[in-house]
Write a protein that holds these residues in place. Structure first.
Motif, mmCIF file in Angstrom:
data_model
loop_
_atom_site.group_PDB
_atom_site.id
_atom_site.type_symbol
_atom_site.label_atom_id
_atom_site.label_comp_id
_atom_site.label_asym_id
_atom_site.label_seq_id
_atom_site.Cartn_x
_atom_site.Cartn_y
_atom_site.Cartn_z
ATOM 1 N N MET A 98 14.631 36.082 -7.001
ATOM 2 C CA MET A 98 15.253 36.928 -5.984
ATOM 3 C C MET A 98 14.168 37.291 -4.975
ATOM 4 O O MET A 98 13.124 37.808 -5.347
ATOM 5 C CB MET A 98 15.810 38.202 -6.631
ATOM 6 N N GLU A 99 14.454 37.010 -3.708
ATOM 7 C CA GLU A 99 13.472 37.269 -2.645
ATOM 8 C C GLU A 99 13.648 38.703 -2.160
ATOM 9 O O GLU A 99 14.688 39.048 -1.606
ATOM 10 C CB GLU A 99 13.722 36.267 -1.508
ATOM 11 N N MET A 100 12.615 39.532 -2.378
ATOM 12 C CA MET A 100 12.671 40.925 -1.933
ATOM 13 C C MET A 100 11.687 41.103 -0.779
ATOM 14 O O MET A 100 10.974 40.159 -0.431
ATOM 15 C CB MET A 100 12.305 41.859 -3.086
ATOM 16 N N ASP A 101 11.611 42.306 -0.230
ATOM 17 C CA ASP A 101 10.727 42.479 0.932
ATOM 18 C C ASP A 101 9.254 42.407 0.551
ATOM 19 O O ASP A 101 8.380 42.368 1.422
ATOM 20 C CB ASP A 101 11.047 43.769 1.700
ATOM 21 N N TYR B 206 10.994 37.913 -7.174
ATOM 22 C CA TYR B 206 11.146 38.506 -8.497
ATOM 23 C C TYR B 206 11.966 37.577 -9.390
ATOM 24 O O TYR B 206 12.917 36.947 -8.924
ATOM 25 C CB TYR B 206 11.857 39.858 -8.408
#
Lengths: 493, 493
Positions: free
Chosen positions: A163-166, A170
């Motif tokens: 999961m691409e977060m700012d 993750y």
């Protein structure tokens, strides 16, 4: 065909009547030899397991040399179907799945929650007595963590996608180890703190193909009876011995009798496959062998079956239906100390990097363990594990008050009790509640109400009448709190 | 500027000496009015909170009309810094964070695990007594589930990004409700099962900006004291009343005295903002008001502050430092029944769709609750919550045996006890262990060893000498098991 058969390799063809089969063989000379057979099921498969290729139909069957053999196998399969954890799990409302939640993600319903809660309580108490510390770690972490642990890229296809977060990528965790290593490394550790045992019933996530998922045995989420022990080389033996004793105590409490240990060693003729610490391999393997000898347990050795990072002991459990399963594991890890820079300050005040890690999961995962336990007991769990321990049944309206008194007394003693004081007949009530497999049914009628007694009925249908209420309560209380099946109030034959 | 000021709206300019400020105002006539001020900190911000725009520096300060006011505020802030859960959390080793795990994902270390374990045990016991059923639901689910619940697309930016699997998109859950609704809907429910109360300490995930995350109060993962009650309209009042009593009991046990209730109502002049069930609004609001009146609790009403799906009662807690926080919530939900097709079979055998849902979280989330609890008690938790309940300290070598006896007796009674029988001086040992804030320190010297007594010392430094060991064990056992702060062995002034 080109991609299936290598150069300079022969192929064989078999003929059966007018059927010509391109087959590795062998075939029987005549189908008359296959008198005692049975076709059991069909399934869909892809040509060479590639979902972009043609779909094939597989037909499964079995064949025995004589009628008795086939019948015995049929009986076994029938028994297996009766004990199937998916069937019993539904009847007893242990867990559910839902298409909207997705595949391989079971929800623990109240009865299953009770069952897994009892298992977990037992584990927590046991681990507490053995000096384990408990933590809770998040179910996800950054890419950097799994790069450090080596899960990425080696195990990426087994993990959920990132999961691409700012602040980066993750991943759901596939193992708890990296998190426990960070807890160990959170501050400078002293030799006085070793062995340090970090425990957690941690949930891990595996990206299995959706088509393979079912019940509690093929899932994408596993709640593991996990712990990692950080210790010196000298401490390895006693920690492993403690864990073997732990396994023995657990299995005895859960009623698993048919098991043995498998010691997986490295292959000294093939050292490239293994982490390059030959002395650690030889020393710890000797330790492990000696422990198994000293404890006098049944074990086999498996050369070349160790993980690349260290030797291990698996506990092989044979199910009532003859399947063999690795249920528990105790693994040494010589690699973690370098990957996570695990050290301790030794007696001389120096930083020592020889931290040995032991991964262990005696109770496997909740999902697997509950599935096996359900099949082993066909849902008729030992009393301390039963979601409903006592089902009270009244004979008629006028027995409600005594039933409520009995229920209340049991509840106050910590017994899980339910009352059916509906207008249905006793026969109907017994049939209805049998599905939930209470450890005992208690029948309350005139005699019981007058004398302040209970009539108790086992799952097998044996009945004890006129038991004084105090005696029953004390008896079931002892049976539950000791987790001792021999204290059963109505011993099964 | 164009996008900031609308058409036909004036703007104002203020002048302070030679500084001209385009500002909504007001400004003081002269800076000589601002004698009692203090600049406290600076921070970075983006122009209009847009991370693609210019970075600005904010300067924070405060100003009071007189010296006393400023000094009082300074004292408050100093106290706040001392009580900061991040500082105490580190000293007491309650939790840790790690850059490799990522922002806003705290790890509960053994001491924090004990603390949250005690809170959870209290909640589970209380909910059990109130007839709640427990479940465990997965931390993620398919897109379809969150579309049904309405989280997608309305709340998508608050959720973790989706993971694409071979059978669709999966999201980490931001709420437990949709899962509990599926448990309710898993089979046909009868009016006999209502009210059905489904509880779970469920962990939910929120995609907060990484720059905002810190400690336990700004996190991306929240472990919620969650439950959903499924009931009829007639049952709403008694369920809400039970939950208010539950909040009162909890707050009393945890020592929170300064709180009041806030009843949030719809706005009948603005009905478009709310789900169109005017009768349900009016009836339940009357119920809620009557409950609060009957219980005689302090409350305010807030018209127009309800959620779109129903009225709610929030419990507003005032911290020792004067901040007001919504700590607990009890919310009615008129929308879930339609979204998830929740029904029950009523007394007449008909399927009835009027299932009222109550969301409630009296103990908030573990993360928030532990943060507030830590600040409230400055880490000096009530004995039953203290990670270390008794720290035993020996005066010299020859007191080891008696210390071990005391420790063992306490451990057998379920008390969390540690022994320091090192060679350090008593003074040094007391200073070292003070950081962990044990409920009691127990000093063992000659007199104690000869007479089989203990000397106990409170956190405030008061000391009771010559307490018979049995008396101490019985006293602390009672204090812990009743969770009653008035039973403290050395009452604080």
């Amino acid at each position: 065909m080109d991609d299936k058969i290598g150069h300079d390799v022969g192929s064989s063809v078999y003929r059966q009547g007018d059927f010509v089969d391109l087959c590795k063989g062998p075939h029987v000379p005549s189908t008359s030899h296959l008198r005692w057979f049975k076709l059991s099921s069909t399934s869909q498969a892809y040509w060479r397991a590639d979902s972009k290729r043609e779909s094939l139909t597989r037909i499964y069957g079995m064949c025995y040399p004589d009628k008795a053999g086939l019948q015995e196998r049929m009986r076994q399969l029938e028994e297996a179907a009766k004990r199937d954890h998916k069937k019993i799990g539904k009847e007893m409302e242990l867990y559910m799945t839902d298409e909207m939640i997705g595949k391989g993600l079971p929800v623990w319903l109240p009865n299953g929650e009770t069952l897994k809660g009892e298992i977990e309580k037992f584990a927590v108490e046991t681990e507490e007595a053995y000096g384990y510390l408990r933590v809770t770690t998040p179910v996800l972490g950054k890419k950097e963590l799994f790069e450090t642990s080596g899960h990425l890229p080696h195990y990426a296809e087994g993990m959920y996608p990132p999961m691409e977060m700012d602040d980066g990528e993750y991943y759901m965790k596939a193992m708890n180890c990296p998190f426990h290593h960070l807890v160990y490394g959170n501050k400078r550790r002293s030799y006085r703190e070793l062995p340090m045992r970090i425990a957690e019933y941690g949930t891990v996530y595996r990206n299995e193909l959706s088509g393979t998922l079912a019940g509690l045995l093929r899932v994408r989420m596993l709640t593991m009876n996990d712990a990692h022990i950080y210790c010196t080389l000298e401490q390895v033996a006693s920690e492993v011995a403690d864990n073997i004793r732990m396994v023995q105590d657990y299995y005895s409490a859960f009623g698993f009798d048919d098991y043995y240990f498998r010691l997986s060693l490295w292959d000294p003729d093939n050292v490239d496959k293994y982490i390059d610490q030959p002395e650690n391999w030889e020393t710890t393997q000797d330790h492990l062998r000696k422990i198994l000898d000293d404890l006098g347990v049944k074990y086999v050795e498996a050369v070349g079956e160790a993980a690349f990072y260290g030797p291990k002991i698996d506990i092989q459990f044979r199910t009532l239906l003859g399947r063999e399963e690795s249920m528990s594991t105790i693994q040494l890890d010589f690699a973690a100390k370098e990957r996570f820079e695990l050290t301790y300050t030794d007696e001389t005040g120096h930083e020592n990097g020889e931290v040995f890690v032991i991964h262990r999961a005696p109770l496997s995962t909740h999902e697997r363990f509950v599935a096996f336990l359900t099949e082993h007991w066909a849902g008729n769990f030992p009393t301390w594990l039963s979601p409903v321990q006592v089902q009270i049944i009244t004979i008629s309206e006028k027995h409600k008050v005594h039933a409520a008194t009995v229920a209340n007394t049991l509840y106050e003693s910590g017994v899980r009790v339910k009352v059916d004081d509906s207008d249905n007949t006793v026969g109907k009530k017994i049939r209805t509640h049998r599905k939930m497999r209470p450890a005992y049914m208690v029948i309350i009628g005139d005699e019981e109400t007058e004398n302040g007694t209970v009539s108790i009925r086992s799952r097998g249908g044996e009945q004890l009448n006129g038991v004084p209420m105090e005696e029953f309560v004390a008896g079931i209380y002892a049976e539950i709190t000791t987790r001792d099946r021999n204290l059963s109030l109505i011993p099964s034959e």
